[in-house]
Design a protein around this motif. Structure first.
Motif, PDB file in Angstrom:
ATOM      1  N   CYS A 148      -5.530  29.077  53.464  1.00 60.33           N
ATOM      2  CA  CYS A 148      -6.238  30.361  53.965  1.00 60.33           C
ATOM      3  C   CYS A 148      -7.461  30.373  53.513  1.00 60.33           C
ATOM      4  N   ARG A 150      -8.866  33.204  53.080  1.00 60.44           N
ATOM      5  CA  ARG A 150      -9.456  34.404  52.323  1.00 60.44           C
ATOM      6  C   ARG A 150      -8.677  34.195  51.078  1.00 60.44           C
ATOM      7  N   CYS A 151      -7.974  33.611  50.973  1.00 57.65           N
ATOM      8  CA  CYS A 151      -7.197  33.416  49.506  1.00 57.65           C
ATOM      9  C   CYS A 151      -7.051  31.961  49.014  1.00 57.65           C
ATOM     10  N   CYS A 186      -2.851  32.924  55.371  1.00 59.05           N
ATOM     11  CA  CYS A 186      -1.664  32.952  54.729  1.00 59.05           C
ATOM     12  C   CYS A 186      -0.894  34.213  55.506  1.00 59.05           C
ATOM     13  N   CYS A 189      -2.336  37.685  53.843  1.00 60.10           N
ATOM     14  CA  CYS A 189      -3.834  37.911  54.555  1.00 60.10           C
ATOM     15  C   CYS A 189      -4.025  37.977  55.921  1.00 60.10           C
TER      16      CYS A 189
HETATM   17 ZN   LIG Z   1      -4.524  34.305  52.017  1.00 61.98          ZN
END
Ligand SMILES: [Zn+2]
Ligand SMILES: Nc1ncnc2c1ncn2[C@@H]1O[C@H](COP(=O)(O)OP(=O)(O)O)[C@@H](O)[C@H]1O
Ligand SMILES: Cc1cn([C@H]2C[C@H](O)[C@@H](COP(=O)(O)O)O2)c(=O)[nH]c1=O
Length: 193
Positions: A148, A150-151, A186, A189
């Motif tokens: 992911c 983002r995270c 994910c 997100c």
């Molecule tokens: Zn994520």
């Protein structure tokens, strides 16, 4: 696990974008070539991201493949002595799920090893019908994941972003693109358009 080349089977490699589907497909096809088995690889003509006539990963790893518009063309190209048939980007084919499943089943019933790679979900996180059906009938199904953006968790979804915002739900399902349009996310997100 059947021995390499011992009879017909369907193998499916699926997951979100950047999960390594093409890399895994090419890895298996390299083994086929090392085993001196006769291989025919195919790719949807619609995949214009890289050189047409090749399976190409996001890292540029490539293998020669016959472009096709429909899965039904495979039987026209099929050589009598072929043992392994491979197809990447299954979701790019316009054929119905019935036609795709029936074709793959018929090839496996003839004793061929059929290896299919493609997305399991579209940018809305909705299943691609043909891939869903193939997963049910395959002898082997591998679901890969990306990271992911983002995270950093394992990503299972492909987020299409337009001008920094999630693409609208009613956008076209098929839009060819890479990092300029799509990113791995994910479940937590992922943002619905
Ligand atoms: Zn994520
Ligand atoms: N968010 C990401 N997570 C994992 N790999 C990524 C990501 N973004 C780019 N990549 C690169 O994409 C490669 C996988 O490319 P490829 O096999 O073509 O994937 P797929 O066919 O599933 O889209 C990885 O080896 C990695 O170098
Ligand atoms: C999610 C999604 C993707 N596509 C397109 C974008 C790329 O051209 C390919 C996927 O390539 P990859 O080998 O898996 O990285 O498919 C699309 O047309 N529609 C979608 O919903």
């Amino acid at each position: 696990m059947t021995r390499l080349g011992s009879g017909g089977r369907i193998e499916v490699i699926c997951g979100c974008m950047y999960s390594g589907k093409t890399e895994e497909l090419i890895r298996r096809l390299n083994h086929v070539q090392i085993a001196r088995q006769r291989l025919q690889a195919f790719t949807p003509r619609r995949d214009t991201r890289y050189a047409v006539g090749n399976l190409v990963s996001h890292n540029g790893v490539r293998i020669e493949a016959q472009p096709i518009d429909s899965i039904t063309e495979i039987r026209d190209y099929l050589r009598d002595d072929v043992q392994v048939v491979a197809l990447d980007e299954l979701h790019f084919l316009d054929d119905s799920a019935d036609t795709i499943v029936e074709t793959c089943q018929a090839l496996a019933d003839r004793g061929l090893r059929v290896i299919i790679a493609g997305l399991d979900q579209d940018y809305r996180a909705a299943p691609f019908p043909a891939m869903s059906r193939l997963l049910a009938v395959a002898e082997q199904a591998d679901k890969l994941f990306a990271i992911c953006v983002r995270c950093g968790a394992y990503a299972t979804r492909s987020q299409r972003m337009i001008d920094g915002k999630p693409a609208p739900f009613d956008a076209p399902t098929i839009v060819v693109g890479g990092l300029e349009l799509y990113e791995a996310r994910c479940r937590a997100c992922f943002e619905a358009g």
